[in-house]
Design a protein around this motif. Structure first.
Motif, mmCIF file in Angstrom:
data_model
loop_
_atom_site.group_PDB
_atom_site.id
_atom_site.type_symbol
_atom_site.label_atom_id
_atom_site.label_comp_id
_atom_site.label_asym_id
_atom_site.label_seq_id
_atom_site.Cartn_x
_atom_site.Cartn_y
_atom_site.Cartn_z
ATOM 1 N N GLY A 107 0.707 -1.251 -0.085
ATOM 2 C CA GLY A 107 0.128 0.083 -0.048
ATOM 3 C C GLY A 107 0.874 1.290 0.035
ATOM 4 N N TYR A 108 -0.024 2.322 0.471
ATOM 5 C CA TYR A 108 0.923 3.666 0.565
ATOM 6 C C TYR A 108 1.642 3.852 1.995
ATOM 7 C CZ TYR A 108 -1.837 4.957 -3.771
ATOM 8 O OH TYR A 108 -1.901 4.751 -4.890
ATOM 9 N N LEU A 109 2.741 4.146 2.011
ATOM 10 C CA LEU A 109 3.339 4.520 3.125
ATOM 11 C C LEU A 109 3.097 5.928 3.520
ATOM 12 C CD1 LEU A 109 5.470 3.732 5.461
ATOM 13 C CD2 LEU A 109 7.273 4.832 4.102
ATOM 14 N N VAL A 110 2.230 6.077 4.592
ATOM 15 C CA VAL A 110 1.410 7.348 5.190
ATOM 16 C C VAL A 110 2.265 7.892 6.215
ATOM 17 C CG1 VAL A 110 -0.484 6.972 3.899
ATOM 18 C CG2 VAL A 110 -0.229 6.508 6.099
ATOM 19 N N SER A 111 3.030 7.009 7.146
ATOM 20 C CA SER A 111 3.667 7.782 8.333
ATOM 21 C C SER A 111 4.822 6.652 8.494
ATOM 22 C CB SER A 111 2.582 7.672 9.309
ATOM 23 O OG SER A 111 3.137 7.940 10.772
ATOM 24 N N GLN A 112 5.864 7.078 8.943
ATOM 25 C CA GLN A 112 6.802 6.471 9.680
ATOM 26 C C GLN A 112 7.509 7.197 10.942
ATOM 27 O OE1 GLN A 112 9.866 5.869 6.505
ATOM 28 N NE2 GLN A 112 11.134 4.840 7.905
ATOM 29 N N THR A 113 7.473 6.461 11.981
ATOM 30 C CA THR A 113 8.350 7.065 13.142
ATOM 31 C C THR A 113 9.329 5.890 13.494
ATOM 32 O OG1 THR A 113 7.162 5.892 14.725
ATOM 33 C CG2 THR A 113 6.198 7.648 13.830
ATOM 34 N N ASP A 114 10.020 6.198 14.658
ATOM 35 C CA ASP A 114 11.352 5.285 15.052
ATOM 36 C C ASP A 114 10.602 3.990 15.479
ATOM 37 O OD1 ASP A 114 13.117 7.098 14.621
ATOM 38 O OD2 ASP A 114 13.388 7.778 16.789
ATOM 39 N N ASP A 115 9.359 3.729 15.883
ATOM 40 C CA ASP A 115 8.607 2.743 16.315
ATOM 41 C C ASP A 115 7.871 1.738 15.495
ATOM 42 O OD1 ASP A 115 9.642 3.138 19.002
ATOM 43 O OD2 ASP A 115 8.148 4.611 19.256
ATOM 44 N N SER A 116 7.191 2.758 14.293
ATOM 45 C CA SER A 116 6.081 1.940 13.566
ATOM 46 C C SER A 116 5.995 2.759 12.125
ATOM 47 C CB SER A 116 4.730 2.137 14.182
ATOM 48 O OG SER A 116 4.170 3.333 14.343
ATOM 49 N N ILE A 117 5.459 1.873 11.205
ATOM 50 C CA ILE A 117 5.123 2.320 10.009
ATOM 51 C C ILE A 117 3.716 2.595 9.993
ATOM 52 C CG2 ILE A 117 7.188 2.201 8.739
ATOM 53 C CD1 ILE A 117 6.125 -0.198 7.269
ATOM 54 N N SER A 118 2.981 3.382 9.092
ATOM 55 C CA SER A 118 1.446 3.067 8.840
ATOM 56 C C SER A 118 1.402 3.093 7.332
ATOM 57 C CB SER A 118 0.785 4.506 9.315
ATOM 58 O OG SER A 118 0.872 4.583 10.542
ATOM 59 N N VAL A 119 0.653 2.118 6.897
ATOM 60 C CA VAL A 119 0.683 1.676 5.407
ATOM 61 C C VAL A 119 -1.066 1.669 5.201
ATOM 62 C CG1 VAL A 119 0.800 -0.117 3.683
ATOM 63 C CG2 VAL A 119 2.690 0.415 5.372
ATOM 64 N N VAL A 120 -1.718 2.159 4.169
ATOM 65 C CA VAL A 120 -2.976 2.050 3.650
ATOM 66 C C VAL A 120 -3.097 1.714 2.383
ATOM 67 C CG1 VAL A 120 -3.510 3.734 5.545
ATOM 68 C CG2 VAL A 120 -3.100 4.724 3.131
ATOM 69 N N LEU A 121 -4.220 1.184 2.196
ATOM 70 C CA LEU A 121 -4.416 0.371 0.887
ATOM 71 C C LEU A 121 -5.280 1.613 -0.150
ATOM 72 C CD1 LEU A 121 -4.658 -1.801 -1.227
ATOM 73 C CD2 LEU A 121 -6.716 -2.404 0.056
ATOM 74 N N HIS A 122 -6.163 2.184 0.592
ATOM 75 C CA HIS A 122 -7.079 3.266 -0.241
ATOM 76 C C HIS A 122 -6.854 4.608 0.264
ATOM 77 C CE1 HIS A 122 -9.177 -0.047 -1.877
ATOM 78 N NE2 HIS A 122 -9.525 -0.414 -0.572
ATOM 79 N N ILE A 123 -6.896 5.713 -0.558
ATOM 80 C CA ILE A 123 -6.791 7.212 -0.278
ATOM 81 C C ILE A 123 -7.518 7.868 -1.238
ATOM 82 C CG2 ILE A 123 -5.045 9.136 -0.034
ATOM 83 C CD1 ILE A 123 -3.001 7.479 0.376
ATOM 84 N N ASN A 124 -8.692 8.838 -0.669
ATOM 85 C CA ASN A 124 -9.250 9.637 -1.428
ATOM 86 C C ASN A 124 -9.071 10.884 -0.486
ATOM 87 O OD1 ASN A 124 -11.379 9.859 0.529
ATOM 88 N ND2 ASN A 124 -12.461 8.288 -0.494
#
Length: 88
Positions: free
Chosen positions: A49-66
């Motif tokens: 998916g799309y990498l929307v956030s990255q910190t030292d502890d975690s990343i956030s990946v999402v499939l859909h964005i509008n």
């Protein structure tokens, strides 16, 4: 970058959030519709998916964005990531 800025960038052939493929060890889970008892071992999982956030502890990946929201996202602990690559 906001969701709206991502949509506008992609609409105009500019880069938005980067696309990624992440292989990680998902922690044990349980819930409605799953096994009768809680799982006790991690499962090898691939999230694309799309990498929307990255910190030292975690990343956030999402499939859909509008322009209003994102859908089908995962917050993945960095310690659980086995490998990842940029797809953009």
């Amino acid at each position: 970058m906001t969701w709206e800025e991502h949509v506008e960038a992609v609409r105009n052939d500019r880069p938005g959030f980067p696309g990624v493929a992440v292989v990680w060890a998902a922690g044990p889970s349980f819930g409605i519709g799953r096994a009768e008892k809680a799982e006790t071992t991690a499962r090898l999982t691939t999230t694309v998916g799309y990498l929307v956030s990255q910190t030292d502890d975690s990343i956030s990946v999402v499939l859909h964005i509008n322009t209003d929201h994102v859908g089908n996202g995962a917050v993945i602990p960095v310690s659980a990531i086995l490998s990842w690559r940029d797809l953009t």
